[in-house]
Design an enzyme around this catalytic site. Structure first.
Site: not given
Ligand code: DX5
Ligand code: ZN
Length: 221
Positions: A12, A37, A39, A41, A70, A72, A141, A179
């Protein structure tokens, strides 16, 4: 059915040194890792803001392995095509963020990406039963999403086992991704429970020898 394959490893990038991002990307390129990966957000769906399109564009110019994004963010449907255009291979949206989850999954596939569905620690596995044959990946998660470096939630194993059972029973080809808080302390138990893909942020990027850590995780150690 016993699940014995070695996992895919997805470091990540949230835990990388952003001031030396190219070096960090090259490290992953040269390692045994399988995916990047990423993320994303938005500060609304989760209480943190990470990085967005310009950073992912730069990463994609150096990354030699598939990008696993991913999301979010609220209302992720707005950006499906944008992430496809950035070179995303797998796009994961949250069950909790999608009013029309089945439609979101189809939209991701229509944009030529594989479709992942992530669930919060408090979301029950059986809620995914109606879409288990549509999703390519289920992201469990194992921390509350929003931050790297948190402690693994120990009661996650049962949920992974339930998902594995659901996948076997339905004949779905969905992969189970873990994750949050993945380390050498829980890797064996995660694989025994049925995990296929391990995301690891801090455990990889804070290590003295990240490539060695990745190689070991890849061998289930
Ligand atoms: C958390 C993110 C994770 C995080 C994992 O919201 O989805 O991908 O970066 O980091 P570690 O492995 O440090 O828990
Ligand atoms: Zn993530």
């Amino acid at each position: 059915m016993k699940h014995t394959n070695f996992p895919l490893i997805a470091p990540s990038v949230l835990a990388a040194d952003f001031a030396n991002l190219q070096d960090e990307i090259e490290m992953v390129n040269l390692s045994d890792a399988d995916w990047f990966h990423l993320d994303v957000m938005d500060g609304v769906f989760v209480p943190n803001i990470s990085f967005g399109m310009p950073v992912i564009k730069s990463i994609s110019q150096h990354a030699k392995k598939p990008l696993d994004v991913h999301l979010m963010i609220v209302d992720p449907d707005r950006y499906i095509q944008t992430f496809a255009d950035l070179g995303t291979a797998n796009l994961t949206v949250h069950y909790e963020a999608c009013t029309h989850l089945h439609r979101s999954i189809q939209a991701i596939k229509n944009a030529n990406m594989t479709a992942g569905v992530a669930i919060y620690p408090h979301t029950a596995a059986n809620l995914l039963e109606p879409i288990i044959e549509d999703a390519d990946l289920i992201c469990v998660m194992t921390v509350n999403p929003g931050f790297g470096g948190q402690k693994f939630i120990e009661n996650s194993y049962r949920k992974i086992e339930q998902l594995r059972e659901m996948i076997v029973k339905s004949g779905s080809s969905a992969k189970i991704q873990i994750d949050g808080g993945v380390t050498n302390q829980n890797v064996k138990q995660l694989l025994a429970a049925g995990a296929d893909i391990l995301v690891a942020g801090n455990f990889v990027f804070s290590a003295a020898n990240p490539k060695e850590v990745i190689a070991k995780l890849k061998r289930g150690k």
